[in-house]
Design an enzyme around this catalytic site. Structure first.
Site, PDB file in Angstrom:
ATOM      1  N   PRO A   1      56.790   9.430  44.360  1.00  0.00           N
ATOM      2  CA  PRO A   1      56.805   8.024  44.464  1.00  0.00           C
ATOM      3  C   PRO A   1      57.853   7.105  44.696  1.00  0.00           C
ATOM      4  CG  PRO A   1      56.348   9.041  42.176  1.00  0.00           C
ATOM      5  CD  PRO A   1      56.716   9.866  43.009  1.00  0.00           C
ATOM      6  N   GLU A   2      57.825   6.121  45.201  1.00  0.00           N
ATOM      7  CA  GLU A   2      59.173   5.218  45.477  1.00  0.00           C
ATOM      8  C   GLU A   2      59.132   4.154  44.491  1.00  0.00           C
ATOM      9  OE1 GLU A   2      60.244   4.912  49.537  1.00  0.00           O
ATOM     10  OE2 GLU A   2      59.046   6.441  50.303  1.00  0.00           O
TER      11      GLU A   2
ATOM     12  N   LYS B   1      64.045   4.703  40.059  1.00  0.00           N
ATOM     13  CA  LYS B   1      62.569   5.455  39.660  1.00  0.00           C
ATOM     14  C   LYS B   1      62.735   5.921  38.274  1.00  0.00           C
ATOM     15  CE  LYS B   1      62.717   7.358  44.395  1.00  0.00           C
ATOM     16  NZ  LYS B   1      62.579   8.448  45.314  1.00  0.00           N
TER      17      LYS B   1
ATOM     18  N   ARG C   1      65.543  16.646  52.745  1.00  0.00           N
ATOM     19  CA  ARG C   1      64.236  16.001  52.848  1.00  0.00           C
ATOM     20  C   ARG C   1      64.152  15.680  54.564  1.00  0.00           C
ATOM     21  NH1 ARG C   1      62.523  13.223  48.440  1.00  0.00           N
ATOM     22  NH2 ARG C   1      60.639  12.906  49.403  1.00  0.00           N
TER      23      ARG C   1
END
Ligand SMILES: [Zn+2]
Length: 268
Positions: free
Chosen positions: A2-3, A52, A258
């Protein structure tokens, strides 16, 4: 993963659902039981987020600190006083039960009870969060302007800017025509300022609607999204497909572990 906008949405939801009343906090799985006992039955005062990291502030001082990591999720249910609570499904690290709602947390990277000083320690390691009113972009710019690391890596570094994930990273760089491998030192202050302003606006759209919407209306057609039901993206998960602006083939590569996506023609 999740961002940041997802965490801010959760904080707002938990504030609406639970704040101002006692919350029954438990750990059906057991791994959080001792800590849950420290907040069980206390009134939730407020929630907050930095990047986050999600914080539940309880009356009397204890604070639940949650980081969802790659796999963490909250699942909510409505309840009434005269019906039994649902049986926990799977590994529920933390269960919160209020008067009308409950929520189950599964699979977080972090779920712990800490104090104000420890919250300060967590936040001290984080860059500005674009969705916080107190965010200071000058702090991030100071780090980026002197860095020889690629901007695509810097944007994902939570100590530089907190809350940006893989989708916003790739899409923001496309919108500003910046190659993800350009070093921080070679980003101009005008480019940074424009990108920061855009990032704040994009993440606010994500916060309001719960979806990452990044494609300008004039480009919102042609090849579909990377997944049914998701808004279109310019480059994220579109490797091998034609650029929505110039038609060149979208590239992908691994940057700091990533996948990053970009258009080799539009982005320099
Ligand atoms: Zn292009």
């Amino acid at each position: 993963m999740p961002e940041g906008h997802t965490l801010h949405r959760l904080a707002r939801l938990h504030q609406r659902r639970f704040a101002g009343a006692p919350v029954a906090v438990s750990s059906p799985q057991g791994r959080f039981s001792d800590s849950a006992a420290a907040v069980d039955g206390r009134v939730l005062r407020r929630t907050s987020v930095w990047g986050k990291h999600l914080f539940h502030h309880y009356v009397g001082g204890p604070i639940v600190h949650v980081h969802l990591g790659l796999y963490g999720t909250f699942t909510e249910w409505a309840r009434s006083a005269d019906t039994p609570l649902p049986e926990p499904v799977g590994q529920v690290r933390m269960r919160m039960v209020g008067a009308e709602y409950g929520t189950d947390l599964r699979g977080p990277t972090v779920c712990e009870v800490i104090d104000e000083g420890q919250v300060s320690d967590v936040v001290a390691r984080l860059g500005p969060d674009p969705l916080r009113n107190d965010a200071d972009p000058a702090w991030a710019w100071a780090r980026i302007a002197k860095s020889r690391r690629p901007i695509g890596a810097l944007l994902m570094d939570q100590t530089v800017i907190a809350g940006v994930g893989n989708v916003y990273r790739s899409e923001l760089l496309f919108r500003h025509r910046i190659d993800p491998y350009r070093t921080g030192q070679r980003i101009s202050d005008a480019e940074f300022n424009a990108a920061w302003t855009d990032l704040v606006a994009l993440m606010k759209i994500g916060l309001r609607g719960g979806k990452i919407i990044v494609v300008h209306p004039e480009h919102d057609h042609g090849p579909p999204s990377y997944r049914p039901g998701r808004p279109r993206t310019y480059v994220y998960r579109r490797a091998g497909e034609p650029c929505r602006v110039c038609g060149a083939t979208i590239h992908t590569a691994t940057l700091d572990g990533r996948n990053v996506f970009w258009c080799p023609t539009c982005q320099v």
